[in-house]
Design a protein around this motif. Structure first.
Motif, PDB file in Angstrom:
ATOM      1  N   SER A 165       1.636   5.222   0.825  1.00  0.00           N
ATOM      2  CA  SER A 165       1.471   6.200   1.785  1.00  0.00           C
ATOM      3  C   SER A 165       2.114   7.463   1.649  1.00  0.00           C
ATOM      4  CB  SER A 165       1.699   5.666   3.332  1.00  0.00           C
ATOM      5  OG  SER A 165       2.942   5.377   3.274  1.00  0.00           O
ATOM      6  N   ARG A 224       0.857  -1.101   0.004  1.00  0.00           N
ATOM      7  CA  ARG A 224       0.114  -0.130  -0.051  1.00  0.00           C
ATOM      8  C   ARG A 224       0.913   1.246   0.056  1.00  0.00           C
ATOM      9  NH1 ARG A 224      -5.380  -1.385   3.352  1.00  0.00           N
ATOM     10  NH2 ARG A 224      -5.752   0.931   2.846  1.00  0.00           N
ATOM     11  N   ASP A 246      -2.133   6.881   4.477  1.00  0.00           N
ATOM     12  CA  ASP A 246      -2.279   5.672   3.739  1.00  0.00           C
ATOM     13  C   ASP A 246      -3.270   6.413   2.491  1.00  0.00           C
ATOM     14  OD1 ASP A 246      -2.651   2.587   3.120  1.00  0.00           O
ATOM     15  OD2 ASP A 246      -4.541   3.406   2.867  1.00  0.00           O
TER      16      ASP A 246
END
Length: 134
Positions: free
Chosen positions: A4, A2, A115
């Motif tokens: 960020s 992910r 995020d």
């Protein structure tokens, strides 16, 4: 993985060089060096030595900040390394400072800050960092 906006290391340094942890000039110099090693751009810094012992300080970087609080009497330092952008690496600063303070033990956690999916930034969006600020 992910995406960020930033990476934040929260580190505990144990069994460090007690003399180094009480030297405000040395600590400021090494924290500034750590920022450069991480690939950051230094904006300013402020450090203070407490009596009878201990130092607190911050290096403000375009990409966020590096902070330290020391307890020389216990050989302990609490260090935060928060960097944003794809061109900085807080782990490089961590490794450098671990050696500088001669920490025999460390404990560290990394937190992803900002995020993309939680904020609502498309995963394929370029990083939002503009040179000179977050």
């Amino acid at each position: 993985m992910r995406k960020s906006l930033g990476r934040h290391l929260i580190a505990e340094f144990y069994d460090c060089d007690r003399q180094a942890l009480d030297d405000v000039n040395f600590i400021e110099q090494k924290m500034r060096e750590a920022a450069i090693i991480a690939g950051a751009t230094i904006i300013n810094s402020s450090f203070h030595r407490f009596l009878p012992h201990g130092v607190s300080g911050v290096v403000i970087i375009s990409e966020s900040h590096l902070t330290i609080h020391t307890w020389p009497e216990y050989g302990y330092a609490a260090i935060d390394l928060f960097t944003c952008g794809e061109d900085t690496d807080p782990w490089k600063a961590f490794d450098f400072l671990k050696d500088v303070f001669k920490a025999k033990r460390t404990q560290v956690t990394e937190h992803a800050r900002g995020d993309y999916s939680t904020i609502g930034i498309p995963a394929d969006a370029p990083h939002k960092l503009v040179k000179g600020g977050v």
